[in-house]
Structures are given as C-alpha cells and as structure tokens.
Design an enzyme around this catalytic site. Structure first.
Site, PDB file in Angstrom:
ATOM      1  N   GLU A  30      -5.052  -3.431  -7.655  1.00 40.09           N
ATOM      2  CA  GLU A  30      -6.100  -4.140  -6.919  1.00 40.09           C
ATOM      3  C   GLU A  30      -7.394  -3.329  -6.992  1.00 40.09           C
ATOM      4  O   GLU A  30      -7.450  -2.177  -6.583  1.00 40.09           O
ATOM      5  CB  GLU A  30      -5.706  -4.413  -5.468  1.00 40.09           C
ATOM      6  CG  GLU A  30      -5.135  -3.259  -4.675  1.00 40.09           C
ATOM      7  CD  GLU A  30      -4.700  -3.679  -3.284  1.00 40.09           C
ATOM      8  OE1 GLU A  30      -5.452  -3.413  -2.326  1.00 40.09           O
ATOM      9  OE2 GLU A  30      -3.613  -4.269  -3.164  1.00 40.09           O
TER      10      GLU A  30
ATOM     11  N   ASP B 294       0.819  -1.208   0.000  1.00 35.64           N
ATOM     12  CA  ASP B 294       0.000   0.000   0.000  1.00 35.64           C
ATOM     13  C   ASP B 294       0.856   1.262   0.000  1.00 35.64           C
ATOM     14  O   ASP B 294       0.386   2.341  -0.379  1.00 35.64           O
ATOM     15  CB  ASP B 294      -0.919   0.021   1.221  1.00 35.64           C
ATOM     16  CG  ASP B 294      -2.063  -0.974   1.102  1.00 35.64           C
ATOM     17  OD1 ASP B 294      -1.973  -1.885   0.255  1.00 35.64           O
ATOM     18  OD2 ASP B 294      -3.040  -0.860   1.871  1.00 35.64           O
TER      19      ASP B 294
END
Length: 662
Positions: free
Chosen positions: A499, A429
C-alpha cells in the site's frame, strides 16, 4: 426496520403474523441501519457537506478509530434494531427441508420465525461469518410466514470492520444485514462447499482435477445414495452412506476417474497474460435415483505460486510465469450499499487503466465481485483489516478466537474456487502472534486453500513463517515524481509494496459540486478537510505545499484544480513507471487506493462518482503494455515490454517542448 428502544414487544410477538408495524421504516434488504434510514429520507444525504456530523451518534471521539470505542451513551445504535418481513412460502416446501441463509450480519443477531427463536446472538456473531440454519420445523408451507431478526452493533472488542483513516465511520458502525438473506429447499441430503482442486504438470500441458463437496444428512435416519459430478460432458458417481445427522467430505480423484485427467487444458490467465478461461462442475446427491439437492462450482485451471527472490522480495507466478503486480486498494461503499452496475464499471476501469490486481483489506465484497474478477481476469488480494480488534490479539477472548477461526473457514469455503484470488493476507499492518498464525495456517491447510498465504501486508517477520517478502512503507501523502526511483529505503520502486501512493486526488469540479456546498467550494476550508482522511491525513496541506513549490500558488479554484490534475497525473505515472522499470527487483505495487467509500479528496484513481481524472490517466499511460518512459534518477529513457512475447522492429522518437508547452 425499527429500534428496539421504540417498541416494547419481544421476538416472539414481533415474529408473528399480523404484528403491527405502524411507524416502522419500510426498507429493502440487504441494507445497514443507517443506509436504510438514508434511503427512506429519515436522514439527509450523509455524503453531502458535513451532513454526516449531524446524524445521531456521531459524537464519538476522533482521537481513536470508532471501531475501538463503545457506542456513545446517547446513540440510538446502542439499542438493537429489528428487521422484520412477512412472506408466502410455496406449498412444495412441505415435503422438503428448508434452510435459512444469512450471508452477512453485522454483528450479532437473534433470529425468530413465526414466534419461535431459531438462533441467538451467542451463536450468530461475526461480520464475516456465513450462516445456514435448518428452518424446516419453524415454517408453514403454503401459507404466509414471518421472519424477524434482531441485530446488535459491533462492540469495541468485536471482530467487525473498521474504516481506519480512509473516511469517517457511520454512527451505527455499519450494523445490520449487509449481505443476502434467503430460503432454499432441499431433500434430506445436501452437498455444500463444492471445490475443484487443480494441479498442473511441469510444462503446464496436463492437468489433474479433484472434485469434492461436503455432504450432510439432515434426516434422523441413515441414508444410502450417491454423489454425482458432471464435468465437461462426463458424469461421475461415488456411493455414499451417511448416518443420521452425519457430514462427510466426498472426493472424486483423477486416480479413480479418468475424465479428471486433462490434456491441454484451457488455462485461466490474468487478462494481460492470456484468456481467463473458466470451467464449471455440477454436483448432485441422489437418493433412490432422485436428486436430493445440487450445487454448482465455477473454477479456473491455473497455478499460483510465490517465492522470495535473492533479495527477499515476494514474487508471484501464474502458471509458472512471473507477474509484476500493479493494482489498487479497494473500498466498499461507506454504508455498504451495493450495485452490480457500479461493481462492473469499477472492474472495467481497473482493466482500462492497465492494472491487474485489486487488494481488499477487510472489505470482502459479495460473491458477484469475485465472479466478475474471474471473468475479467483481474487478480484479487483479500485479507483481514488492521487497526481494530482483528489485530488486538493480546485482548482476544475465547469468543474472539472462535469467531476468527470460523470467519476464516467461511471465507476459504467461499473464495477457494475463484480463479482470480491470488493470495490471502491473514494479517494487515502487523502479523499475528504464533498461536493465532498457527490456527489460521491449520484452517487454510485443512480446507485445502489452493493459493499462497502471507502473514501480513508489512515486512515484519514471524516466528512461524519467517519473512513476509512484502512492505507497507508508504508514502501515503504527496511526494514529487522523482521519489520513486530516488528512494532506496522506504516506498521506492523495489520489493513488493502492499500500500503506497502519492496522496491526495482532487475530484474535478463537477464532482466537487455534488458534495460541497456552493459557498464552500473556494477557498479550501473545514468542509474540504472533512472529506480528506483521518488521523494525519485530515488535511491536504502537504499536497498544497507541494503545489506551491512545484507549480506555483493557485490563485483560484480553476487554477487549483488544473494544477491538482497535473500533480495527480505525474505522481501516479511516475510511481507505476518506476516499479515497471525495476521489475523484478520490484515485484509489486498497490496504489493506496483504487477507489473511495464516500466522496473524498484523497487516495483514489477515480472519484466516488466514478469520474476519472489526472491520476487515472497517469496510471493508464504508465501501464501501457508496451511503454516508453523517462527515468528521473539517471535521465535515461526506458522501454517496458509487458507482452508475453518479444517486440521487434520498433522505434522510439522524442519530441522536445518548452515549459509553456510550445
């Protein structure tokens, strides 16, 4: 298997032959502690209903990820757990060196053989470390031996694994032996980490290979010998001298060995672009004309590159040809249980849907997965996970730095020869700070990582490598099918989305009955929500509101399931179609996710029981090699050619239906 809190003996006694194990759990290895206790029926099936909540140690807070919390005070998994076995050792080990291999321990371990400690938890630490120990002096060839391994669960400041918001975390944090443990016997010199570096010329018709291996002299005296490499019928040799205990990397170069220059090599391709051709090389270390030890490596001759387009989007090329990445995010089983048959079927599903890539965020499967991907021509994007100590760099200790670097090195050694591996993501992330990124990049360079590496799955740039060229902007919940072409600022069909997806995927009734009690099948209640995700995904309320507005409020479970299938079908189809229509303005899309680690209502293209449903078939339709599709943004019809050559003489026809499908 037994908890250290239930026994008073220490490693010296537990690792001796004949130690009494009455009351211990009989298990198979590999297995985490909870997986083993489920297998022997100590715990009921944690995947059914809310059974998982009843396991001891499940009273951790759900406000933060369990990986970032200490074990609850009353958890049985605050204690270490002992794995113990007795085994006969062949007599021919007497004249050889014996090596104990531990391919995956979570998280720390003390290791004892025949009453003697051979390694302790200060050196055996790291979920993604691969360990090998010289056990020669501790073993008794021709007799029975005892091995005992004391396992400690990950702490909140360890570089372990986390399940993020995908599913609950087991109460043991998956502590245990999660990969193979085994013994091998060798002569005094061993070749390790074999690797074949392949380089292709500009027109991809000529290849040069460099074969290398790390050779180690385990003896107490210097040796002279030769490393022999056998490849495509050719036998190559390099003389080697090693001091006592010395390790060297020995390379066979094309400049010195003509057979390593190949004309018209059989290239490895992703399955939609060509054949996934593979080669093999055998390495043997010779002492006095006899083989001391050998190693084998399988590899593909191919080139993977990546670049930033004029708009700053990362585009991958295989053997010079651009490839639109279309794939799904991978989940291991929540208890890290494994099955070769299941693995192969899941990879077959991936191909059947027309996907070409699987992303592994911190769920780095066993070698068998990568072997299958090599053979099937499926690309893999491995890397570290988010949301735990792997990204809490400001809190790293010297041990964390050591474990992180050693973990990356071990994974590079393991994965660099796999033709299927596309890229390594050393952040998830978020990208690491400069100090950590430089450490990672040095390891990748020193260990000859042959593929691109990207700083994270997000679009955050770094001061070391600049723009990542990718984004992870979601959405992760329900959006209508026109979203993918309408959106220009977030998850829409532009750039490389690492994603994303249209949210929930409700399993069909046959699967729901396998994990929901009969009296909780309808209406939707907390039993359903327990099998949704974590954090903001703990219900499927957004999906249900979308259903009410788009298809009408369901009046029964069959009505809900019928509409759910339609929503999953059109959602996945629209997403993959949008990214295909816009290639190469869109360069990649990873559906979040491909599969689930336990029975779940969200994020999959086939459910935990491998039952495909609407999302599966919407994906399969969208990813046809030659495909006709509707564009939600401008009402046009687009024809997508995914073949490697022109398609001529074809005709598109349209058929108009009423809303009642007549």
């Amino acid at each position: 298997l037994q908890s250290s809190c239930k026994i008073s003996a220490g490693g010296e006694q537990i690792s001796r032959l004949g130690f009494a194990v009455k009351g211990w759990h009989r298990i198979t290895v590999p297995n985490t502690v909870v997986a083993a206790l489920v297998a022997d029926k100590t715990f009921s099936d944690p995947y059914f209903g809310s059974n998982l909540r009843s396991l001891p140690g499940m009273n951790y807070s759900t406000k933060t990820f369990f990986a970032n919390q200490p074990m609850p005070e009353d958890s049985p998994f605050r204690c270490s757990w002992w794995y113990r076995t007795e085994f006969p050792l062949p007599a021919d080990f007497a004249s050889r060196n014996a090596w104990l291999h531990l391919d995956g321990i979570n998280y720390r371990a003390n290791i004892w053989i025949n009453g003697q400690k051979i390694a302790d938890s200060t050196e055996v630490a790291g979920t993604f470390r691969i360990f090998e120990f010289d056990a020669t002096k501790f073993l008794h060839p021709g007799k029975r031996n005892a091995l005992a391994i004391e396992i400690f669960a990950p702490r909140e400041n360890d570089l372990a694994l986390t399940w993020v918001d995908w599913n609950p975390t087991p109460p043991d944090k998956d502590m245990g032996i999660w990969k193979d443990v085994y013994l091998t016997a060798t002569g005094p010199v061993t070749p390790r980490h074999p690797f074949v570096q392949t380089k292709l010329d500009a027109d991809y018709r000529q290849a040069t290979l460099t074969i290398s291996a790390e050779v180690h002299n385990a003896s107490q005296q210097p040796v002279k010998g030769a490393l022999r490499a056998q490849f495509e019928g050719a036998a190559l040799e390099e003389p080697v001298e090693l001091a006592a205990g010395e390790t060297k990397v020995i390379a066979f170069t094309p400049e010195k060995h003509a057979p390593l220059k190949l004309a018209h090599p059989r290239l490895w391709w992703p399955y939609q672009m060509g054949a996934p051709n593979l080669y093999a090389a055998q390495l043997e270390f010779l002492l006095a004309g006899k083989i001391s030890d050998s190693a084998k490596v399988r590899f593909g001759i191919r080139e993977v590159t990546s670049e930033l387009t004029s708009k700053g989007y990362r585009l991958f090329r295989i053997n010079g040809k651009p490839v639109l990445i279309r794939g799904g995010g991978w989940s291991s089983d929540m208890l890290l249980r494994r099955s070769s048959t299941r693995l192969r079927n899941e990879l077959r599903y991936t191909k059947h849907m027309g996907l070409n890539t699987i992303r592994q965020e911190g769920k780095l499967e066993q070698d068998e997965f990568f072997d299958m991907a090599d053979e099937m021509g499926i690309l893999v994007m491995p890397g570290w996970c988010c949301c735990d100590m792997w990204e809490h760099w400001g809190d790293w200790t010297p041990e964390n730095f050591k474990v992180a670097g050693a973990s990356l090195q071990d994974q590079v050694y393991r994965l660099r020869s796999h033709a299927s591996v596309l890229v390594w993501l050393y952040g998830s992330d978020n990208p690491p700070p400069a100090e950590v990124e430089k450490m990672y990049l040095k390891i990748l360079q020193d260990e000859q990582w042959p593929n691109p590496a990207v700083s994270s799955a997000s679009q955050t740039p770094t001061s070391v490598t600049g723009a990542s060229g990718v984004k992870m902007t979601g959405p992760y919940d329900y959006v209508p099918p026109n979203y993918w072409l309408a959106d220009k600022e977030a998850g829409g069909a532009y750039g490389f989305n690492t994603e994303t997806g249209p949210g929930p995927a409700i399993p069909p009734l046959e699967s729901l009955k396998r994990f929901l009690p009969a009296d909780h099948l309808w209406p939707i209640d907390d039993y359903w929500n327990f099998h949704a995700g974590g954090e903001r995904f703990s219900t499927i309320d957004i999906f249900r509101r979308g259903m009410d507005e788009r298809y009408g409020k369901p009046g029964s479970l069959p009505d809900f399931l019928r509409k759910s299938e339609a929503m999953a079908y059109e959602g996945e189809r629209a997403m993959f179609e949008a990214y295909a229509r816009n290639k190469y303005d869109s360069t990649g899309v990873i559906q979040w996710m491909l599969n689930n680690g336990w029975p779940s209502l969200i994020w999959h293209l086939y459910d935990y029981y491998l039952v495909p449903a609407g999302g599966y078939f919407g994906t399969k339709k969208a990813c046809e090699t030659v495909h006709v599709q509707y564009s939600y943004d401008d009402n046009s019809v687009a024809v997508i050619n995914g073949e490697q050559q022109p398609v001529n003489g074809v005709k598109v026809t349209a058929r108009l239906y009423n809303l009642d499908a007549t």
